[in-house]
Design an enzyme around this catalytic site. Structure first.
Site, PDB file in Angstrom:
ATOM      1  N   LYS A 137      35.284  36.191  34.910  1.00 53.51           N
ATOM      2  CA  LYS A 137      33.998  35.645  35.339  1.00 53.51           C
ATOM      3  C   LYS A 137      33.681  36.005  36.789  1.00 53.51           C
ATOM      4  O   LYS A 137      34.547  36.397  37.566  1.00 53.51           O
ATOM      5  CB  LYS A 137      33.960  34.134  35.120  1.00 53.51           C
ATOM      6  CG  LYS A 137      33.788  33.780  33.644  1.00 53.51           C
ATOM      7  CD  LYS A 137      33.505  32.320  33.421  1.00 53.51           C
ATOM      8  CE  LYS A 137      33.129  32.074  31.953  1.00 53.51           C
ATOM      9  NZ  LYS A 137      33.004  30.638  31.648  1.00 53.51           N
TER      10      LYS A 137
ATOM     11  N   ARG B 250      40.618  30.366  27.094  1.00 54.29           N
ATOM     12  CA  ARG B 250      39.658  31.218  26.365  1.00 54.29           C
ATOM     13  C   ARG B 250      39.542  32.527  27.138  1.00 54.29           C
ATOM     14  O   ARG B 250      39.074  32.542  28.277  1.00 54.29           O
ATOM     15  CB  ARG B 250      38.299  30.523  26.271  1.00 54.29           C
ATOM     16  CG  ARG B 250      37.253  31.300  25.481  1.00 54.29           C
ATOM     17  CD  ARG B 250      35.935  30.531  25.454  1.00 54.29           C
ATOM     18  NE  ARG B 250      34.917  31.213  24.669  1.00 54.29           N
ATOM     19  CZ  ARG B 250      34.094  32.152  25.139  1.00 54.29           C
ATOM     20  NH1 ARG B 250      34.170  32.509  26.434  1.00 54.29           N
ATOM     21  NH2 ARG B 250      33.201  32.728  24.360  1.00 54.29           N
TER      22      ARG B 250
END
Length: 273
Positions: A221, A255
């Site tokens: 991210k 995740r």
């Protein structure tokens, strides 16, 4: 802490990995990468062989600023992939990344096992009743607004306190409807500034207070690659570092796009307990 996935109790006291399969053309890291059946099956087989307990399939991009597609388009994208994967891997535990109750229903009917809702039931008021009816687990994520507007909503009185209040309300709502198996996701990168993402990660253990498993989605991210002045494709090492920290702070599910490296984190983290 266990969740019931199609009759199998999965113990989340042992940290697990959720492998990400984006079938969107515009996801921030792997958008457009998995477009044909052969590539999709190959990638899922790789993730399962590397140790993924769950495979999370999404057909609607949730990157900041993402435009929403129609319900029909989402169904047209995701249902053939669910059917393909259930046929190829009958024992697969498929998570469906959607905030739409109809998409959730159709995918569970096709053989998926749980729902991952970035809005925690806020974008479709029928979601929580539908999950209760389907008797499947749900991942409730913290977000304000929707992907297109979420980064304009980063004002908090007290970040951790406000997120705990949000989860308290969403968990109570789900429980009142008869939803039994809940995982919470603090929503890194959703309605949070770069600084707030790190404040949240530092205080992740405070989110253990509801007594529910925590899923963290840190993989590649912008909070990693912007901090390191890299691109998402070069953010694996940073992802691994933060995944290890998240495990030490109590995360139950990682995740990720890179399953092998996440499994290594879990093995090393477990050795330190």
């Amino acid at each position: 802490m266990t969740i019931n996935c199609k009759g199998t109790l999965i113990d989340l006291n042992v940290p697990r990995v959720m492998g990400v399969l984006n079938i969107t053309p515009d996801s921030f890291f792997d958008g457009g990468k998995y477009k044909d059946e052969k590539t999709i099956v190959s990638q899922v087989e790789k993730m399962l062989n590397e140790g993924a307990t769950f495979i999370d399939v999404g057909a609607q991009s949730s990157r900041p600023g993402a435009e929403l597609i129609s319900e029909k388009e989402e169904l047209d994208r995701i249902l053939p992939i669910v059917n393909l994967l259930i046929n190829e891997f009958p024992e697969i535990v498929l998570s469906i990344d959607t905030f739409r109750s109809k998409v959730a229903e159709k995918c569970i009917e096709a053989g998926a096992a749980l729902i991952n809702d970035i809005s925690a039931g806020n974008l479709d008021k029928a979601m929580l009743p539908k999950v209760a009816q389907l008797k499947v687990p749900i991942i409730l994520m913290h977000m304000r607004g929707e992907p297109k507007t979420m980064q304009q909503q980063t004002d908090y009185n007290d970040l951790i306190h406000d997120i705990l209040k949000y989860f308290s309300e969403r968990i109570a709502k789900a429980r009142s409807l008869g939803v039994h198996d809940i995982v919470i996701d603090p929503g890194f990168g959703f309605s949070k500034t770069l600084k707030q993402n790190y404040e949240l990660l530092k205080g992740l253990d405070l989110l253990l207070s509801p007594g529910l498993p925590i899923l963290t989605g840190l993989s590649r991210k912008s909070m990693i690659y912007k901090m390191l002045e890299l691109d998402a494709k070069d953010a694996l090492n940073g992802t691994t570092a933060l995944n290890m920290y998240a495990l030490q702070k109590g995360a139950s599910v990682l995740r990720v796009h890179d399953v092998k490296e996440a499994m290594e984190c879990i093995k090393l983290s477990t050795a330190l307990v």
